[in-house]
Write a protein that holds these residues in place. Sequence first.
Motif, PDB file in Angstrom:
ATOM      1  N   ARG A 156       0.840  -1.206   0.000  1.00  0.00           N
ATOM      2  CA  ARG A 156       0.000   0.000   0.000  1.00  0.00           C
ATOM      3  C   ARG A 156       0.870   1.249   0.000  1.00  0.00           C
ATOM      4  O   ARG A 156       0.539   2.242  -0.653  1.00  0.00           O
ATOM      5  CB  ARG A 156      -0.965  -0.003   1.194  1.00  0.00           C
ATOM      6  N   ALA A 157       1.973   1.199   0.710  1.00  0.00           N
ATOM      7  CA  ALA A 157       2.910   2.329   0.701  1.00  0.00           C
ATOM      8  C   ALA A 157       3.480   2.517  -0.699  1.00  0.00           C
ATOM      9  O   ALA A 157       3.622   3.647  -1.182  1.00  0.00           O
ATOM     10  CB  ALA A 157       4.033   2.101   1.709  1.00  0.00           C
ATOM     11  N   ALA A 158       3.778   1.409  -1.363  1.00  0.00           N
ATOM     12  CA  ALA A 158       4.295   1.487  -2.735  1.00  0.00           C
ATOM     13  C   ALA A 158       3.252   2.107  -3.659  1.00  0.00           C
ATOM     14  O   ALA A 158       3.557   2.986  -4.470  1.00  0.00           O
ATOM     15  CB  ALA A 158       4.685   0.099  -3.236  1.00  0.00           C
ATOM     16  N   PHE A 159       2.002   1.645  -3.536  1.00  0.00           N
ATOM     17  CA  PHE A 159       0.943   2.175  -4.397  1.00  0.00           C
ATOM     18  C   PHE A 159       0.753   3.666  -4.154  1.00  0.00           C
ATOM     19  O   PHE A 159       0.644   4.446  -5.098  1.00  0.00           O
ATOM     20  CB  PHE A 159      -0.379   1.435  -4.168  1.00  0.00           C
ATOM     21  N   MET A 160       0.740   4.055  -2.908  1.00  0.00           N
ATOM     22  CA  MET A 160       0.557   5.473  -2.591  1.00  0.00           C
ATOM     23  C   MET A 160       1.685   6.319  -3.197  1.00  0.00           C
ATOM     24  O   MET A 160       1.450   7.436  -3.645  1.00  0.00           O
ATOM     25  CB  MET A 160       0.506   5.669  -1.082  1.00  0.00           C
ATOM     26  N   ASN A 161       2.878   5.777  -3.220  1.00  0.00           N
ATOM     27  CA  ASN A 161       4.021   6.507  -3.760  1.00  0.00           C
ATOM     28  C   ASN A 161       3.946   6.677  -5.270  1.00  0.00           C
ATOM     29  O   ASN A 161       4.467   7.646  -5.806  1.00  0.00           O
ATOM     30  CB  ASN A 161       5.321   5.797  -3.381  1.00  0.00           C
ATOM     31  N   VAL A 162       3.297   5.755  -5.959  1.00  0.00           N
ATOM     32  CA  VAL A 162       3.289   5.795  -7.425  1.00  0.00           C
ATOM     33  C   VAL A 162       1.907   6.063  -8.021  1.00  0.00           C
ATOM     34  O   VAL A 162       1.762   6.072  -9.246  1.00  0.00           O
ATOM     35  CB  VAL A 162       3.862   4.492  -8.026  1.00  0.00           C
ATOM     36  N   GLN A 163       0.910   6.304  -7.185  1.00  0.00           N
ATOM     37  CA  GLN A 163      -0.462   6.419  -7.698  1.00  0.00           C
ATOM     38  C   GLN A 163      -0.641   7.540  -8.717  1.00  0.00           C
ATOM     39  O   GLN A 163      -1.546   7.475  -9.544  1.00  0.00           O
ATOM     40  CB  GLN A 163      -1.450   6.562  -6.549  1.00  0.00           C
ATOM     41  N   HIS A 164       0.192   8.544  -8.692  1.00  0.00           N
ATOM     42  CA  HIS A 164       0.087   9.631  -9.663  1.00  0.00           C
ATOM     43  C   HIS A 164       0.909   9.363 -10.917  1.00  0.00           C
ATOM     44  O   HIS A 164       0.916  10.189 -11.834  1.00  0.00           O
ATOM     45  CB  HIS A 164       0.526  10.953  -9.032  1.00  0.00           C
ATOM     46  N   ARG A 165       1.574   8.217 -10.941  1.00  0.00           N
ATOM     47  CA  ARG A 165       2.421   7.859 -12.090  1.00  0.00           C
ATOM     48  C   ARG A 165       2.115   6.450 -12.583  1.00  0.00           C
ATOM     49  O   ARG A 165       2.986   5.729 -13.043  1.00  0.00           O
ATOM     50  CB  ARG A 165       3.891   7.964 -11.684  1.00  0.00           C
ATOM     51  N   LEU A 166       0.866   6.042 -12.497  1.00  0.00           N
ATOM     52  CA  LEU A 166       0.493   4.678 -12.832  1.00  0.00           C
ATOM     53  C   LEU A 166       0.843   4.295 -14.261  1.00  0.00           C
ATOM     54  O   LEU A 166       1.204   3.155 -14.530  1.00  0.00           O
ATOM     55  CB  LEU A 166      -1.003   4.458 -12.571  1.00  0.00           C
ATOM     56  N   LYS A 167       0.752   5.251 -15.182  1.00  0.00           N
ATOM     57  CA  LYS A 167       1.058   4.944 -16.584  1.00  0.00           C
ATOM     58  C   LYS A 167       2.525   4.592 -16.793  1.00  0.00           C
ATOM     59  O   LYS A 167       2.875   3.960 -17.780  1.00  0.00           O
ATOM     60  CB  LYS A 167       0.672   6.119 -17.480  1.00  0.00           C
TER      61      LYS A 167
END
Length: 116
Positions: free
Chosen positions: A43-54
Motif C-alpha cells: 500500500r505504501a508502494a501504491f501510494m508513492n506511485v499512484q500519480h504515475r500509474l502509466k
Amino acid sequence: MGDSRNFSTERYWKDVIPYLLGEIEFENLQYTIDHLIIANRPRAAFMNVQHRLKAIPPKLLFRLMSAILNSSQEASGTYMLDSYHFTQAFILLTESGEIPVDQMAGLEFQFIDAFR
C-alpha cells in the motif's frame, strides 16, 4: 558486514515514508516498488506511485495490486487507497491486454468492495 548491510537495507524499506522519496526516476521506480513489496508494504508502494500509474509496466502493477491483497503488513488505517487511483490502475491493467482475463477477473473480484 554483509549481514548488517542486509539488515540496514531491510530496515530502511520497512521504515521509509514513501512520499519522502519524491519524484523517482523511471529506472528506480521498479526497484522502489519491488523493495516495498518485499518489505510487505504494497500500500505504501501504491501510494508513492499512484500519480504515475502509466509509468509502471502492467505486469508490475498487477503484482503490486495482488500484493496489496496478499502481503500487506501495514498498520490498519495507514496508506489508505483512494478509489480514483485504484480504479485507474484497473483501467490501465485491463486496457494493456497483458494480464490474462481470468487473472484480472480474480483480482477484480477480490477488490469488489473498492468499486462500490
